[in-house]
Design a protein around this motif. Structure first.
Motif, PDB file in Angstrom:
ATOM      1  N   THR A 273      53.717  38.721  54.644  1.00  0.00           N
ATOM      2  CA  THR A 273      54.276  38.784  53.292  1.00  0.00           C
ATOM      3  C   THR A 273      54.152  37.449  52.558  1.00  0.00           C
ATOM      4  O   THR A 273      54.132  37.421  51.330  1.00  0.00           O
ATOM      5  CB  THR A 273      55.752  39.202  53.326  1.00  0.00           C
ATOM      6  OG1 THR A 273      56.483  38.311  54.183  1.00  0.00           O
ATOM      7  CG2 THR A 273      55.901  40.623  53.840  1.00  0.00           C
ATOM      8  N   SER A 274      54.043  36.357  53.298  1.00  0.00           N
ATOM      9  CA  SER A 274      53.915  35.057  52.650  1.00  0.00           C
ATOM     10  C   SER A 274      52.602  34.935  51.882  1.00  0.00           C
ATOM     11  O   SER A 274      52.458  34.035  51.043  1.00  0.00           O
ATOM     12  CB  SER A 274      54.011  33.938  53.686  1.00  0.00           C
ATOM     13  OG  SER A 274      52.996  34.062  54.666  1.00  0.00           O
ATOM     14  N   LEU A 275      51.641  35.827  52.150  1.00  0.00           N
ATOM     15  CA  LEU A 275      50.360  35.780  51.447  1.00  0.00           C
ATOM     16  C   LEU A 275      50.274  36.792  50.314  1.00  0.00           C
ATOM     17  O   LEU A 275      49.221  36.926  49.679  1.00  0.00           O
ATOM     18  CB  LEU A 275      49.208  36.022  52.437  1.00  0.00           C
ATOM     19  CG  LEU A 275      48.994  34.927  53.487  1.00  0.00           C
ATOM     20  CD1 LEU A 275      47.856  35.288  54.426  1.00  0.00           C
ATOM     21  CD2 LEU A 275      48.722  33.589  52.813  1.00  0.00           C
ATOM     22  N   LEU A 276      51.362  37.504  50.036  1.00  0.00           N
ATOM     23  CA  LEU A 276      51.314  38.494  48.973  1.00  0.00           C
ATOM     24  C   LEU A 276      51.108  37.839  47.607  1.00  0.00           C
ATOM     25  O   LEU A 276      50.508  38.435  46.707  1.00  0.00           O
ATOM     26  CB  LEU A 276      52.580  39.350  48.964  1.00  0.00           C
ATOM     27  CG  LEU A 276      52.548  40.554  48.020  1.00  0.00           C
ATOM     28  CD1 LEU A 276      51.390  41.476  48.361  1.00  0.00           C
ATOM     29  CD2 LEU A 276      53.854  41.326  48.075  1.00  0.00           C
ATOM     30  N   GLU A 277      51.590  36.608  47.434  1.00  0.00           N
ATOM     31  CA  GLU A 277      51.359  35.906  46.169  1.00  0.00           C
ATOM     32  C   GLU A 277      49.862  35.693  45.950  1.00  0.00           C
ATOM     33  O   GLU A 277      49.357  35.799  44.828  1.00  0.00           O
ATOM     34  CB  GLU A 277      52.096  34.571  46.166  1.00  0.00           C
ATOM     35  CG  GLU A 277      52.307  33.971  44.786  1.00  0.00           C
ATOM     36  CD  GLU A 277      53.570  34.469  44.116  1.00  0.00           C
ATOM     37  OE1 GLU A 277      53.454  35.019  43.005  1.00  0.00           O
ATOM     38  OE2 GLU A 277      54.659  34.309  44.688  1.00  0.00           O
ATOM     39  N   TRP A 278      49.125  35.399  47.020  1.00  0.00           N
ATOM     40  CA  TRP A 278      47.668  35.259  46.932  1.00  0.00           C
ATOM     41  C   TRP A 278      47.049  36.580  46.494  1.00  0.00           C
ATOM     42  O   TRP A 278      46.176  36.614  45.627  1.00  0.00           O
ATOM     43  CB  TRP A 278      47.095  34.855  48.294  1.00  0.00           C
ATOM     44  CG  TRP A 278      47.341  33.455  48.725  1.00  0.00           C
ATOM     45  CD1 TRP A 278      48.560  32.863  48.934  1.00  0.00           C
ATOM     46  CD2 TRP A 278      46.369  32.470  49.048  1.00  0.00           C
ATOM     47  NE1 TRP A 278      48.396  31.577  49.358  1.00  0.00           N
ATOM     48  CE2 TRP A 278      47.068  31.306  49.442  1.00  0.00           C
ATOM     49  CE3 TRP A 278      44.977  32.459  49.049  1.00  0.00           C
ATOM     50  CZ2 TRP A 278      46.412  30.143  49.826  1.00  0.00           C
ATOM     51  CZ3 TRP A 278      44.318  31.318  49.430  1.00  0.00           C
ATOM     52  CH2 TRP A 278      45.027  30.159  49.805  1.00  0.00           C
ATOM     53  N   VAL A 279      47.492  37.667  47.121  1.00  0.00           N
ATOM     54  CA  VAL A 279      46.945  38.984  46.796  1.00  0.00           C
ATOM     55  C   VAL A 279      47.237  39.338  45.334  1.00  0.00           C
ATOM     56  O   VAL A 279      46.381  39.860  44.620  1.00  0.00           O
ATOM     57  CB  VAL A 279      47.523  40.051  47.743  1.00  0.00           C
ATOM     58  CG1 VAL A 279      47.192  41.454  47.257  1.00  0.00           C
ATOM     59  CG2 VAL A 279      46.990  39.847  49.150  1.00  0.00           C
ATOM     60  N   ALA A 280      48.464  39.048  44.884  1.00  0.00           N
ATOM     61  CA  ALA A 280      48.822  39.339  43.492  1.00  0.00           C
ATOM     62  C   ALA A 280      47.939  38.555  42.532  1.00  0.00           C
ATOM     63  O   ALA A 280      47.510  39.071  41.495  1.00  0.00           O
ATOM     64  CB  ALA A 280      50.297  39.012  43.255  1.00  0.00           C
ATOM     65  N   ALA A 281      47.651  37.296  42.872  1.00  0.00           N
ATOM     66  CA  ALA A 281      46.764  36.487  42.022  1.00  0.00           C
ATOM     67  C   ALA A 281      45.383  37.128  41.941  1.00  0.00           C
ATOM     68  O   ALA A 281      44.761  37.182  40.865  1.00  0.00           O
ATOM     69  CB  ALA A 281      46.669  35.063  42.571  1.00  0.00           C
ATOM     70  N   GLY A 282      44.899  37.635  43.087  1.00  0.00           N
ATOM     71  CA  GLY A 282      43.601  38.303  43.088  1.00  0.00           C
ATOM     72  C   GLY A 282      43.611  39.588  42.285  1.00  0.00           C
ATOM     73  O   GLY A 282      42.652  39.902  41.576  1.00  0.00           O
ATOM     74  N   ALA A 283      44.694  40.348  42.375  1.00  0.00           N
ATOM     75  CA  ALA A 283      44.789  41.605  41.631  1.00  0.00           C
ATOM     76  C   ALA A 283      44.806  41.357  40.127  1.00  0.00           C
ATOM     77  O   ALA A 283      44.202  42.109  39.353  1.00  0.00           O
ATOM     78  CB  ALA A 283      46.038  42.370  42.059  1.00  0.00           C
TER      79      ALA A 283
END
Length: 282
Positions: free
Chosen positions: A85-95
């Motif tokens: 979950t700590s990498l969800l911010e990265w995923v959101a940036a990509g989305a």
């Protein structure tokens, strides 16, 4: 869990339809910007996997999620089931960057599950130390899953898959309510337990709900009451109402939430079993 590496040809195809997220792309607030307006968070069947860049030897990316684009907007983000979950911010940036490319069809792939939908891979740049961090984080997730077998042994279901989908539902619910992903843990645990209680045939499981504070604290359970064709209403459990407000009544959810909000001094919201534990894949 060992993170697999795609063969060169498959990795080349994936990277041709991928948004690359590098450390400098994450500025904070991406989760709220993406999920606040209404994008859904789901868990895909495909795991994390490495994508070696054949044009740049030594450079590798990690396929972490798939963005589903409809009418130029991100409708759904499907994350790999072991994504920390700590990498969800990265995923959101990509989305968010994927939405900017929605009109460039040659960079997207046709979605085989939704009409009028295109998809983009969200790939994380593993340079700058992320690779080692990613392996350590995935090991932690795997250990946590292995320590939470519980009621799964009582059924033949893919318990781990169900738990991941329910956890994603809980995270999405928290984000839609304006909360932070780091505060979703208690609600996710409650939802998993409620789902298994219903699966094991315990009476009243589907009538349950829970009142959640703005900081993610679970405050009180609710029960649905009603019979026949008339309306059903949710009521706060008497013992919880007494503990929180000093009085047992009123327990009807609308009025009770106002009393609880006054008593604890922060916003509250009501999550229902049906919102977290029912739907496709559950």
């Amino acid at each position: 869990m060992t993170i697999p590496t795609l063969p060169a040809a498959a990795a080349r195809r994936a990277l041709a339809r991928a948004v690359i997220v590098r450390p400098g792309d994450v500025t904070g607030g991406e989760i709220r910007r993406l999920f606040g307006p209404g994008a859904d968070l789901k868990v895909r069947r495909a795991p994390l996997c490495y994508l070696p860049d054949t044009n740049r030897p030594g450079r590798t990316y990690c396929d972490a999620a798939t963005a589903h684009l409809q009418s130029g907007q991100v409708a759904v983000v499907e994350v790999a089931y072991h994504l920390p979950t700590s990498l969800l911010e990265w995923v959101a940036a990509g989305a968010l960057r994927a939405a900017e490319q929605a009109g460039r069809e040659r960079h997207t792939a046709r979605c085989h599950h939704h009409a009028g939908c295109r998809t983009l891979t969200i790939a994380l740049d593993t340079s700058g130390g992320l690779d080692a961090d990613l392996r350590a984080l995935v090991a932690d997730v795997e250990a946590d899953n292995n320590n939470d077998e519980g009621a799964r042994v009582a059924t033949n279901d893919d318990g781990a898959g169900v738990d991941r989908r329910i956890t994603a539902r809980a995270c999405g619910w928290i984000l839609h309510e304006g909360g932070s992903l780091r505060d979703a843990g208690q609600l996710a645990r409650w939802a998993r337990n409620a789902w298994w209680a219903n699966r094991l045939g315990l009476p009243g499981a589907r009538s349950r709900g829970v009142i959640v504070a703005a900081d993610g604290t679970l405050l009180a359970e609710t029960r649905r009451h009603g019979h026949g064709p008339g309306p059903y209403t949710q009521h706060v459990v008497l013992a919880d109402m007494l503990r929180l407000t000093g009085g047992e009544y009123p327990t009807e959810i609308g009025i009770a939430m106002g009393r609880i909000r006054q008593a604890i001094g922060q916003p509250v919201a009501h999550a229902r079993f049906s919102e977290l534990c029912e739907g496709p894949g559950l």
